[in-house]
Design an enzyme around this catalytic site. Structure first.
Site, PDB file in Angstrom:
ATOM      1  N   ARG A  75     -14.648 -41.303  16.819  1.00 29.26           N
ATOM      2  CA  ARG A  75     -15.223 -41.519  18.385  1.00 29.26           C
ATOM      3  C   ARG A  75     -15.386 -43.198  18.457  1.00 29.26           C
ATOM      4  NH1 ARG A  75     -19.946 -44.028  17.146  1.00 29.26           N
ATOM      5  NH2 ARG A  75     -20.967 -42.211  16.207  1.00 29.26           N
TER       6      ARG A  75
ATOM      7  N   TYR B  62     -17.905 -40.361  46.205  1.00 27.80           N
ATOM      8  CA  TYR B  62     -18.456 -38.753  45.020  1.00 27.80           C
ATOM      9  C   TYR B  62     -19.246 -38.817  44.790  1.00 27.80           C
ATOM     10  CZ  TYR B  62     -18.023 -35.442  41.250  1.00 27.80           C
ATOM     11  OH  TYR B  62     -17.713 -34.105  40.821  1.00 27.80           O
TER      12      TYR B  62
ATOM     13  N   ASP C  37     -13.466 -46.277  41.848  1.00 28.31           N
ATOM     14  CA  ASP C  37     -13.137 -45.390  41.695  1.00 28.31           C
ATOM     15  C   ASP C  37     -12.117 -44.960  42.628  1.00 28.31           C
ATOM     16  OD1 ASP C  37     -12.748 -42.955  41.313  1.00 28.31           O
ATOM     17  OD2 ASP C  37     -14.481 -42.587  41.668  1.00 28.31           O
TER      18      ASP C  37
ATOM     19  N   LYS D 246      -8.766 -34.914  38.046  1.00 30.38           N
ATOM     20  CA  LYS D 246      -8.288 -34.367  39.231  1.00 30.38           C
ATOM     21  C   LYS D 246      -6.521 -35.069  38.873  1.00 30.38           C
ATOM     22  CE  LYS D 246     -12.558 -34.172  39.477  1.00 30.38           C
ATOM     23  NZ  LYS D 246     -13.174 -34.729  40.758  1.00 30.38           N
TER      24      LYS D 246
HETATM   25  C1  LIG Z   1     -13.917 -35.089  39.967  1.00 31.08           C
HETATM   26  C2  LIG Z   1     -14.746 -37.335  40.374  1.00 31.08           C
HETATM   27  C3  LIG Z   1     -15.932 -37.983  39.553  1.00 31.08           C
HETATM   28  C4  LIG Z   1     -15.733 -37.265  38.371  1.00 31.08           C
HETATM   29  O1  LIG Z   1     -15.497 -36.946  37.351  1.00 31.08           O
HETATM   30  P1  LIG Z   1     -15.903 -36.636  36.093  1.00 31.08           P
HETATM   31  O2  LIG Z   1     -14.561 -35.477  36.046  1.00 31.08           O
HETATM   32  O3  LIG Z   1     -16.111 -34.630  37.286  1.00 31.08           O
HETATM   33  O4  LIG Z   1     -16.893 -36.155  35.716  1.00 31.08           O
HETATM   34  C5  LIG Z   1     -15.801 -38.918  40.281  1.00 31.08           C
HETATM   35  N1  LIG Z   1     -15.162 -39.460  41.399  1.00 31.08           N
HETATM   36  C6  LIG Z   1     -14.091 -38.792  42.147  1.00 31.08           C
HETATM   37  C7  LIG Z   1     -13.225 -39.350  42.963  1.00 31.08           C
HETATM   38  C8  LIG Z   1     -14.299 -37.404  41.415  1.00 31.08           C
HETATM   39  O5  LIG Z   1     -13.555 -36.703  42.264  1.00 31.08           O
END
Ligand SMILES: *Cc1c(COP(=O)(O)O)cnc(C)c1O
Length: 382
Positions: free
Chosen positions: A46, A98, A170, A195
Protein backbone atom coordinates in the site's frame (compact mmCIF):
# COMPACT_ATOMS: atom_id res chain seq x y z
CA UNK A 1 14.46 13.20 -26.45
CA UNK A 2 10.99 13.49 -27.89
CA UNK A 3 7.84 12.52 -26.00
CA UNK A 4 7.22 9.32 -27.93
CA UNK A 5 10.77 8.05 -27.50
CA UNK A 6 10.72 8.76 -23.79
CA UNK A 7 7.28 7.19 -23.41
CA UNK A 8 8.56 3.95 -24.94
CA UNK A 9 11.71 3.73 -22.84
CA UNK A 10 10.83 5.17 -19.41
CA UNK A 11 11.06 2.27 -16.95
CA UNK A 12 11.64 -0.30 -19.67
CA UNK A 13 15.40 -0.78 -19.35
CA UNK A 14 16.41 -4.44 -19.73
CA UNK A 15 16.36 -6.30 -16.41
CA UNK A 16 19.98 -6.48 -15.14
CA UNK A 17 19.57 -10.07 -13.89
CA UNK A 18 17.81 -11.71 -16.83
CA UNK A 19 18.02 -9.27 -19.72
CA UNK A 20 14.21 -9.25 -19.98
CA UNK A 21 13.16 -6.18 -22.02
CA UNK A 22 9.91 -5.96 -20.07
CA UNK A 23 10.02 -5.59 -16.28
CA UNK A 24 8.50 -8.27 -14.06
CA UNK A 25 5.21 -7.53 -12.30
CA UNK A 26 5.79 -7.42 -8.55
CA UNK A 27 2.83 -9.03 -6.83
CA UNK A 28 4.41 -9.10 -3.36
CA UNK A 29 2.38 -7.31 -0.71
CA UNK A 30 5.26 -7.22 1.77
CA UNK A 31 9.05 -6.91 1.53
CA UNK A 32 11.70 -8.45 3.79
CA UNK A 33 13.66 -5.91 5.79
CA UNK A 34 17.42 -6.11 6.37
CA UNK A 35 16.96 -5.77 10.14
CA UNK A 36 14.27 -4.63 12.58
CA UNK A 37 14.00 -0.86 12.33
CA UNK A 38 15.88 -0.76 9.00
CA UNK A 39 13.95 -0.09 5.80
CA UNK A 40 14.65 -0.39 2.12
CA UNK A 41 12.68 1.50 -0.53
CA UNK A 42 9.68 -0.85 -0.24
CA UNK A 43 8.16 -2.40 2.87
CA UNK A 44 4.42 -2.85 2.22
CA UNK A 45 2.58 -2.56 -1.09
CA UNK A 46 0.00 0.00 0.00
CA UNK A 47 2.89 2.32 0.86
CA UNK A 48 4.84 1.49 -2.30
CA UNK A 49 5.21 -1.24 -4.88
CA UNK A 50 7.96 -1.49 -7.53
CA UNK A 51 5.54 -2.02 -10.42
CA UNK A 52 3.33 0.88 -9.32
CA UNK A 53 6.42 3.02 -8.77
CA UNK A 54 7.63 2.35 -12.32
CA UNK A 55 4.33 3.62 -13.74
CA UNK A 56 4.26 6.58 -11.34
CA UNK A 57 7.79 7.59 -12.33
CA UNK A 58 7.04 7.28 -16.03
CA UNK A 59 3.87 9.38 -15.94
CA UNK A 60 5.57 11.93 -13.67
CA UNK A 61 8.38 12.33 -16.19
CA UNK A 62 5.96 12.66 -19.12
CA UNK A 63 3.96 15.32 -17.23
CA UNK A 64 7.12 17.23 -16.20
CA UNK A 65 6.40 16.62 -12.52
CA UNK A 66 8.47 15.56 -9.51
CA UNK A 67 6.35 12.57 -8.57
CA UNK A 68 3.29 10.55 -9.45
CA UNK A 69 0.71 8.76 -7.34
CA UNK A 70 -1.36 5.96 -8.87
CA UNK A 71 -4.83 5.12 -7.55
CA UNK A 72 -7.44 2.41 -7.95
CA UNK A 73 -9.55 4.78 -10.09
CA UNK A 74 -9.70 8.32 -11.34
CA UNK A 75 -12.29 9.15 -8.69
CA UNK A 76 -9.95 7.89 -5.94
CA UNK A 77 -7.29 10.25 -7.30
CA UNK A 78 -9.66 13.26 -7.26
CA UNK A 79 -10.91 12.30 -3.82
CA UNK A 80 -7.34 12.30 -2.54
CA UNK A 81 -6.90 15.89 -3.76
CA UNK A 82 -10.08 16.97 -1.95
CA UNK A 83 -8.62 15.52 1.27
CA UNK A 84 -6.10 18.38 1.26
CA UNK A 85 -9.08 20.54 2.28
CA UNK A 86 -10.97 20.74 5.53
CA UNK A 87 -14.35 21.87 6.84
CA UNK A 88 -15.06 25.47 5.86
CA UNK A 89 -12.90 25.35 2.74
CA UNK A 90 -14.19 26.13 -0.73
CA UNK A 91 -13.56 24.80 -4.26
CA UNK A 92 -14.08 26.63 -7.54
CA UNK A 93 -14.65 24.34 -10.48
CA UNK A 94 -15.96 24.31 -14.03
CA UNK A 95 -19.51 23.67 -15.14
CA UNK A 96 -18.44 21.31 -17.89
CA UNK A 97 -16.90 18.60 -15.71
CA UNK A 98 -17.02 14.85 -15.40
CA UNK A 99 -20.33 13.65 -13.93
CA UNK A 100 -18.55 11.64 -11.22
CA UNK A 101 -16.59 14.71 -10.11
CA UNK A 102 -19.84 16.66 -9.89
CA UNK A 103 -21.28 13.89 -7.70
CA UNK A 104 -18.17 13.69 -5.49
CA UNK A 105 -18.21 17.46 -4.97
CA UNK A 106 -21.96 17.75 -4.32
CA UNK A 107 -22.86 14.51 -2.57
CA UNK A 108 -19.75 13.37 -0.68
CA UNK A 109 -17.32 16.10 0.26
CA UNK A 110 -20.13 18.55 1.06
CA UNK A 111 -20.77 16.25 4.05
CA UNK A 112 -17.35 17.25 5.35
CA UNK A 113 -18.31 20.94 5.19
CA UNK A 114 -16.50 21.74 1.95
CA UNK A 115 -18.45 23.94 -0.46
CA UNK A 116 -18.19 24.20 -4.22
CA UNK A 117 -18.94 26.93 -6.76
CA UNK A 118 -19.26 25.96 -10.40
CA UNK A 119 -18.45 28.59 -13.00
CA UNK A 120 -17.82 28.54 -16.74
CA UNK A 121 -14.02 28.35 -16.53
CA UNK A 122 -13.72 29.65 -20.09
CA UNK A 123 -14.91 32.98 -18.62
CA UNK A 124 -11.92 34.37 -16.72
CA UNK A 125 -13.98 37.11 -15.01
CA UNK A 126 -16.37 34.49 -13.68
CA UNK A 127 -13.41 32.48 -12.35
CA UNK A 128 -11.92 35.50 -10.62
CA UNK A 129 -15.28 36.53 -9.10
CA UNK A 130 -15.91 33.03 -7.74
CA UNK A 131 -12.92 33.14 -5.40
CA UNK A 132 -13.73 33.61 -1.72
CA UNK A 133 -11.37 34.12 1.21
CA UNK A 134 -11.79 30.40 2.03
CA UNK A 135 -11.17 29.13 -1.52
CA UNK A 136 -8.39 26.53 -1.48
CA UNK A 137 -8.69 24.71 -4.81
CA UNK A 138 -9.44 25.58 -8.42
CA UNK A 139 -10.35 22.33 -10.19
CA UNK A 140 -10.27 22.52 -13.99
CA UNK A 141 -11.04 20.14 -16.79
CA UNK A 142 -10.02 20.90 -20.38
CA UNK A 143 -11.44 19.85 -22.77
CA UNK A 144 -14.55 19.67 -20.59
CA UNK A 145 -17.08 16.93 -20.43
CA UNK A 146 -19.37 16.56 -22.33
CA UNK A 147 -19.32 19.94 -24.13
CA UNK A 148 -15.56 20.01 -24.84
CA UNK A 149 -15.26 23.50 -23.34
CA UNK A 150 -11.68 24.73 -23.52
CA UNK A 151 -10.21 26.38 -20.44
CA UNK A 152 -7.12 28.56 -20.65
CA UNK A 153 -4.93 26.84 -18.06
CA UNK A 154 -2.19 29.50 -18.08
CA UNK A 155 -4.67 32.31 -17.43
CA UNK A 156 -6.62 30.41 -14.75
CA UNK A 157 -3.45 29.37 -12.93
CA UNK A 158 -2.29 32.97 -12.91
CA UNK A 159 -5.58 34.14 -11.33
CA UNK A 160 -5.64 31.32 -8.79
CA UNK A 161 -2.06 31.84 -7.69
CA UNK A 162 -2.72 35.54 -7.20
CA UNK A 163 -5.35 34.39 -4.67
CA UNK A 164 -3.02 31.79 -3.15
CA UNK A 165 -5.23 28.97 -4.46
CA UNK A 166 -3.98 25.55 -5.60
CA UNK A 167 -4.77 24.57 -9.20
CA UNK A 168 -5.66 21.01 -10.18
CA UNK A 169 -6.38 19.95 -13.76
CA UNK A 170 -8.26 16.83 -14.76
CA UNK A 171 -6.41 16.29 -18.03
CA UNK A 172 -8.00 12.95 -18.89
CA UNK A 173 -9.31 14.18 -22.28
CA UNK A 174 -6.03 15.82 -23.29
CA UNK A 175 -3.37 13.34 -22.09
CA UNK A 176 0.26 14.44 -21.61
CA UNK A 177 0.80 13.83 -25.32
CA UNK A 178 -1.29 16.95 -26.08
CA UNK A 179 -1.24 19.14 -22.94
CA UNK A 180 1.07 19.24 -19.92
CA UNK A 181 -0.75 21.35 -17.32
CA UNK A 182 2.21 21.49 -14.91
CA UNK A 183 4.22 23.27 -17.62
CA UNK A 184 1.31 25.74 -17.91
CA UNK A 185 1.28 26.64 -14.22
CA UNK A 186 -1.00 24.02 -12.65
CA UNK A 187 0.04 22.46 -9.34
CA UNK A 188 -1.62 19.07 -9.81
CA UNK A 189 -2.50 17.14 -12.95
CA UNK A 190 -4.91 14.23 -12.72
CA UNK A 191 -5.86 11.47 -15.15
CA UNK A 192 -8.42 8.77 -15.20
CA UNK A 193 -5.91 6.18 -16.43
CA UNK A 194 -8.97 4.10 -17.31
CA UNK A 195 -9.20 6.18 -20.46
CA UNK A 196 -6.33 7.08 -22.83
CA UNK A 197 -3.41 6.04 -20.63
CA UNK A 198 -4.65 2.45 -20.40
CA UNK A 199 -6.23 2.90 -23.80
CA UNK A 200 -7.88 -0.50 -24.24
CA UNK A 201 -10.94 -0.48 -21.92
CA UNK A 202 -9.37 -3.18 -19.77
CA UNK A 203 -7.96 -1.38 -16.74
CA UNK A 204 -9.39 0.96 -14.12
CA UNK A 205 -7.02 3.50 -12.59
CA UNK A 206 -6.22 7.08 -11.73
CA UNK A 207 -3.09 9.11 -11.27
CA UNK A 208 -1.91 12.43 -9.86
CA UNK A 209 1.32 14.22 -10.78
CA UNK A 210 2.63 17.32 -9.02
CA UNK A 211 5.61 19.64 -9.43
CA UNK A 212 6.21 20.57 -5.78
CA UNK A 213 7.93 17.94 -3.58
CA UNK A 214 6.16 19.18 -0.46
CA UNK A 215 2.73 18.84 -2.09
CA UNK A 216 3.76 15.39 -3.28
CA UNK A 217 4.50 14.38 0.31
CA UNK A 218 1.14 15.69 1.55
CA UNK A 219 -0.75 13.77 -1.14
CA UNK A 220 1.35 10.66 -0.60
CA UNK A 221 0.51 10.77 3.10
CA UNK A 222 -3.23 10.91 2.29
CA UNK A 223 -2.94 8.15 -0.32
CA UNK A 224 -1.12 5.82 2.06
CA UNK A 225 -3.41 6.66 4.96
CA UNK A 226 -6.62 6.12 2.97
CA UNK A 227 -5.37 3.26 0.81
CA UNK A 228 -7.05 3.48 -2.61
CA UNK A 229 -3.84 2.52 -4.42
CA UNK A 230 -3.47 1.04 -7.91
CA UNK A 231 -2.68 -2.68 -7.98
CA UNK A 232 0.41 -4.12 -9.69
CA UNK A 233 -1.39 -5.62 -12.70
CA UNK A 234 -3.18 -2.36 -13.37
CA UNK A 235 0.07 -0.45 -12.89
CA UNK A 236 1.77 -2.60 -15.49
CA UNK A 237 -1.08 -2.19 -18.00
CA UNK A 238 -1.11 1.60 -17.52
CA UNK A 239 2.66 1.76 -17.85
CA UNK A 240 2.48 -0.29 -21.06
CA UNK A 241 -0.31 1.98 -22.32
CA UNK A 242 1.97 5.01 -22.11
CA UNK A 243 4.27 3.48 -24.72
CA UNK A 244 1.73 3.84 -27.53
CA UNK A 245 -0.15 6.83 -26.09
CA UNK A 246 1.09 9.47 -28.48
CA UNK A 247 0.58 7.33 -31.58
CA UNK A 248 -2.91 6.37 -30.52
CA UNK A 249 -4.10 9.81 -29.52
CA UNK A 250 -2.77 11.56 -32.61
CA UNK A 251 -4.46 9.10 -34.93
CA UNK A 252 -7.67 9.28 -32.88
CA UNK A 253 -7.55 13.10 -33.09
CA UNK A 254 -7.21 12.94 -36.89
CA UNK A 255 -10.26 10.71 -37.15
CA UNK A 256 -12.17 12.91 -34.69
CA UNK A 257 -11.54 15.94 -36.90
CA UNK A 258 -12.84 14.12 -39.99
CA UNK A 259 -15.92 12.97 -38.08
CA UNK A 260 -16.61 16.43 -36.63
CA UNK A 261 -16.47 17.86 -40.17
CA UNK A 262 -18.79 15.15 -41.45
CA UNK A 263 -21.28 15.84 -38.64
CA UNK A 264 -21.13 19.60 -39.17
CA UNK A 265 -22.41 19.06 -42.72
CA UNK A 266 -25.17 16.60 -41.86
CA UNK A 267 -28.81 17.84 -42.03
CA UNK A 268 -29.92 15.82 -38.96
CA UNK A 269 -27.26 17.51 -36.83
CA UNK A 270 -28.13 20.74 -35.06
CA UNK A 271 -24.76 21.59 -33.57
CA UNK A 272 -21.28 20.07 -33.27
CA UNK A 273 -18.98 20.59 -30.28
CA UNK A 274 -15.37 19.97 -31.31
CA UNK A 275 -12.48 22.31 -30.42
CA UNK A 276 -10.86 21.54 -33.76
CA UNK A 277 -13.63 23.31 -35.69
CA UNK A 278 -12.79 26.99 -36.23
CA UNK A 279 -16.23 28.09 -34.95
CA UNK A 280 -15.68 26.43 -31.54
CA UNK A 281 -15.28 29.27 -29.00
CA UNK A 282 -12.14 27.65 -27.52
CA UNK A 283 -10.51 26.87 -30.86
CA UNK A 284 -7.61 29.29 -30.61
CA UNK A 285 -6.73 28.43 -27.02
CA UNK A 286 -6.95 24.74 -27.87
CA UNK A 287 -4.67 25.21 -30.87
CA UNK A 288 -1.90 26.48 -28.62
CA UNK A 289 -2.67 24.45 -25.48
CA UNK A 290 -3.07 21.05 -27.20
CA UNK A 291 0.01 20.79 -29.43
CA UNK A 292 -1.98 21.43 -32.60
CA UNK A 293 -4.40 18.56 -31.97
CA UNK A 294 -7.87 18.86 -30.54
CA UNK A 295 -8.64 15.60 -28.79
CA UNK A 296 -10.63 12.58 -29.84
CA UNK A 297 -13.96 13.37 -28.17
CA UNK A 298 -16.74 14.85 -30.31
CA UNK A 299 -20.18 15.86 -29.09
CA UNK A 300 -23.17 16.91 -31.15
CA UNK A 301 -26.86 17.67 -30.87
CA UNK A 302 -29.45 16.31 -33.27
CA UNK A 303 -32.65 18.03 -34.32
CA UNK A 304 -35.63 16.58 -32.48
CA UNK A 305 -36.05 15.44 -28.90
CA UNK A 306 -34.61 13.00 -26.37
CA UNK A 307 -36.18 10.13 -28.32
CA UNK A 308 -34.48 11.21 -31.56
CA UNK A 309 -31.06 11.17 -29.92
CA UNK A 310 -31.88 7.86 -28.25
CA UNK A 311 -32.74 6.38 -31.63
CA UNK A 312 -29.39 7.51 -33.08
CA UNK A 313 -27.29 6.09 -30.21
CA UNK A 314 -29.28 2.85 -30.35
CA UNK A 315 -28.69 2.52 -34.11
CA UNK A 316 -24.91 2.44 -34.49
CA UNK A 317 -23.37 -0.93 -35.26
CA UNK A 318 -19.65 -0.21 -34.99
CA UNK A 319 -19.74 2.38 -32.19
CA UNK A 320 -20.58 0.54 -28.97
CA UNK A 321 -23.30 2.13 -26.85
CA UNK A 322 -21.30 2.64 -23.65
CA UNK A 323 -19.99 5.23 -21.24
CA UNK A 324 -16.24 5.71 -20.80
CA UNK A 325 -13.84 6.78 -23.51
CA UNK A 326 -10.28 6.84 -24.68
CA UNK A 327 -9.86 3.30 -25.94
CA UNK A 328 -9.08 1.76 -29.33
CA UNK A 329 -12.76 1.00 -29.98
CA UNK A 330 -15.20 3.84 -30.62
CA UNK A 331 -18.06 4.51 -28.23
CA UNK A 332 -21.30 6.49 -28.43
CA UNK A 333 -23.47 7.67 -25.54
CA UNK A 334 -26.26 10.06 -24.62
CA UNK A 335 -25.15 12.13 -21.60
CA UNK A 336 -28.70 12.95 -20.39
CA UNK A 337 -29.48 9.23 -20.06
CA UNK A 338 -25.99 7.87 -19.35
CA UNK A 339 -22.79 9.68 -18.26
CA UNK A 340 -24.56 12.72 -16.78
CA UNK A 341 -27.69 11.01 -15.48
CA UNK A 342 -26.47 11.71 -11.92
CA UNK A 343 -27.16 15.44 -12.48
CA UNK A 344 -30.63 16.69 -11.58
CA UNK A 345 -32.41 17.50 -14.87
CA UNK A 346 -32.33 21.19 -13.93
CA UNK A 347 -28.59 21.16 -13.24
CA UNK A 348 -28.10 19.41 -16.56
CA UNK A 349 -30.04 22.05 -18.40
CA UNK A 350 -28.28 24.86 -16.53
CA UNK A 351 -24.97 23.41 -17.68
CA UNK A 352 -26.02 23.28 -21.31
CA UNK A 353 -26.33 19.51 -21.56
CA UNK A 354 -29.38 19.13 -23.76
CA UNK A 355 -31.48 15.99 -24.04
CA UNK A 356 -30.44 15.62 -27.67
CA UNK A 357 -26.70 15.74 -26.96
CA UNK A 358 -24.67 12.75 -28.12
CA UNK A 359 -21.03 12.16 -27.16
CA UNK A 360 -18.56 10.15 -29.22
CA UNK A 361 -15.24 8.70 -28.16
CA UNK A 362 -13.32 8.16 -31.38
CA UNK A 363 -11.20 5.03 -31.42
CA UNK A 364 -8.64 3.66 -33.82
CA UNK A 365 -10.89 2.08 -36.44
CA UNK A 366 -10.65 3.38 -39.99
CA UNK A 367 -12.44 6.76 -39.97
CA UNK A 368 -14.31 5.88 -43.17
CA UNK A 369 -15.95 2.94 -41.41
CA UNK A 370 -16.87 5.16 -38.46
CA UNK A 371 -18.41 7.80 -40.74
CA UNK A 372 -20.38 5.15 -42.62
CA UNK A 373 -21.75 3.89 -39.31
CA UNK A 374 -22.82 7.37 -38.20
CA UNK A 375 -24.32 7.98 -41.62
CA UNK A 376 -26.59 4.95 -41.36
CA UNK A 377 -27.53 5.76 -37.73
CA UNK A 378 -28.42 9.36 -38.59
CA UNK A 379 -30.40 8.17 -41.61
CA UNK A 380 -32.81 6.53 -39.13
CA UNK A 381 -33.93 9.98 -37.95
CA UNK A 382 -33.28 12.21 -40.99
C1 LIG B 1 -13.57 8.66 -16.28
C2 LIG B 1 -13.23 10.00 -15.82
C3 LIG B 1 -12.99 10.26 -14.45
C4 LIG B 1 -13.14 9.22 -13.39
O1 LIG B 1 -12.23 8.18 -13.56
P1 LIG B 1 -12.54 6.67 -13.11
O2 LIG B 1 -11.29 5.97 -13.50
O3 LIG B 1 -13.75 6.22 -13.85
O4 LIG B 1 -12.77 6.69 -11.64
C5 LIG B 1 -12.65 11.56 -14.10
N1 LIG B 1 -12.54 12.54 -15.03
C6 LIG B 1 -12.76 12.32 -16.34
C7 LIG B 1 -12.63 13.45 -17.29
C8 LIG B 1 -13.11 11.05 -16.77
O5 LIG B 1 -13.34 10.86 -18.08
Amino acid sequence: MKFRTRAIHLGFDPDPQTGAVVPPIHLATTFAQPAAGEWREFDYSRSGNPTRKAFENAIAALESGVGGLAFASGMAAIHCVTQLLQAGDHIVTGQDIYGGTFRLFHKIINRAGISVTMVPTNDLDAVEKAFQPNTRLLWLESPGNPLLTITDIVACAEIAHRHGVLVGVDSTFATPALTRPLELGADIVMHSATKYLGGHSDVLGGVLVVRDPELYQRLYFIQNATGAVMGPWESYLCHRGLRTLELRIREQCRSAMAIAQFLAGHPAVRRVYYPGLPDHPGHEIAARQMSGYFGAMVSFEVHGDIGTARKVVNSTRLFHLAVSLGAVESLIEQPALMSHASYDPEARRAHGISDTLIRLSIGLEDPEDLIADLQQALAQVA
